[in-house]
Design an enzyme around this catalytic site. Structure first.
Site, short mmCIF file in Angstrom:
data_model
loop_
_atom_site.label_atom_id
_atom_site.label_comp_id
_atom_site.label_asym_id
_atom_site.label_seq_id
_atom_site.Cartn_x
_atom_site.Cartn_y
_atom_site.Cartn_z
N CYS A 175 0.87 -1.18 0.00
CA CYS A 175 0.00 0.00 0.00
C CYS A 175 0.90 1.23 0.00
O CYS A 175 1.73 1.38 0.92
CB CYS A 175 -0.87 -0.03 1.26
SG CYS A 175 -1.85 1.47 1.49
N CYS A 200 -0.84 3.72 -6.36
CA CYS A 200 -1.75 3.09 -5.40
C CYS A 200 -1.92 1.67 -5.90
O CYS A 200 -2.16 1.46 -7.11
CB CYS A 200 -3.09 3.81 -5.36
SG CYS A 200 -4.39 2.91 -4.51
#
Ligand code: DGL
Length: 273
Positions: free
Chosen positions: A74, A188
């Site tokens: 992440c 992302c």
């Protein structure tokens, strides 16, 4: 040597794009994929809140699971919390950060964009990477409000509104003095899940840059440098996907996880806190 145990972590399902590269490279490892769906999206959280949450969550997770390595799949969590996590725990943490160096090397027009969550693009970490590796480029940072949530919807099998998707990615496409954006950094881990749809609605073709493969290589390197894996002697267990949210993640996602070797999909109330 016993199979290493790897925790792969994200706020939701985006980290599966990193996990699938890890699984391809290290198929014999034991995997625990953790989706902190209770706090999704991380892109909306305040940095202090995210650091506090991650320290508490990994305290419980590491104590219970005794992993050899933790992969933060992440960008938002990595750019905000990687340093405190590394300072707090002995187990190695591998982060995921936008592949700005790769884009600077690959871009011919020297005009590229970083598409990430609003929280990620605000981090000094990103400015530092741009300064360090992309000084000769014009870099546009785009904080996309809804793109991670769109990717989750897509994974649940729901219809994606193409106009919404088009609006989310539009600011990443720049034309300037006869040049135009030729690379977009997927900052992302959710975004690679939408890359085919993005290609369909994009105003022109660009290269989409995803660091997942590099993260798998780095993880393999870190593991190869360990003298032994902590899980030695433990019975081999099936690879699992755990999620923290109250809402069940649904059949579509469970089936997809199974195709990636995550054979058990379970809600875990304890690690989310
Ligand atoms: N997958 C996460 C990332 O790479 C973000 C999604 C979220 O906002 O939680 O940044």
């Amino acid at each position: 040597m016993a199979a290493p145990k790897i925790i792969v972590f994200d706020s939701g399902l985006g980290g599966l794009t990193v996990y699938r590269e890890l699984y391809a490279k290290l198929p014999d490892a034991i995997y625990l994929y953790v989706a902190d769906t209770d706090a999704f999206p991380y892109g909306d959280l305040h940095s202090d809140e995210l650091v506090t949450r991650l320290l508490a969550l990994f305290d419980r997770l590491i104590e219970r699971e005794n992993p050899d390595v933790c992969v933060i799949a992440c960008n938002t969590a990595s750019t905000i919390a990687l340093a405190p996590l590394r300072a707090h725990f002995e187990v190695p943490f591998i982060g995921t950060v936008p592949a700005i160096k790769m884009a600077a090397e690959q871009s011919r027009s020297k005009l590229f964009s970083v598409l990430a969550t609003p929280a990620t693009v605000m981090q000094d970490y990103i400015g530092d990477l741009v300064q360090r590796y992309a000084d000769a480029c014009d870099v546009t940072l785009v904080g996309a409000r809804n793109l991670a949530a769109l990717a989750e919807q897509f994974m649940r099998g729901e219809q994606i509104d193409e106009d919404v998707l088009r609006r989310e990615i539009a600011p990443a496409f720049i034309q300037q003095a006869g040049r135009r954006t030729d690379c977009i950094v997927l900052g992302c881990t959710h975004y690679p899940l939408l890359v085919e749809l993005m290609q369909e609605v994009a105003p022109w073709p660009v290269a989409y840059i995803d660091p997942a493969n590099a993260i798998a290589r780095q993880t393999a390197l870190v593991l190869s440098q360990m003298s032994k894996h902590t899980d030695a002697g433990a019975p081999v267990r099936a690879n699992q996907l755990l999620y923290t949210g109250a809402k069940a993640i649904g059949e579509n996602i469970s089936s997809f996880a199974k195709t990636l070797g995550l054979v058990e999909v379970t809600r875990d109330e304890i690690i989310g806190g």
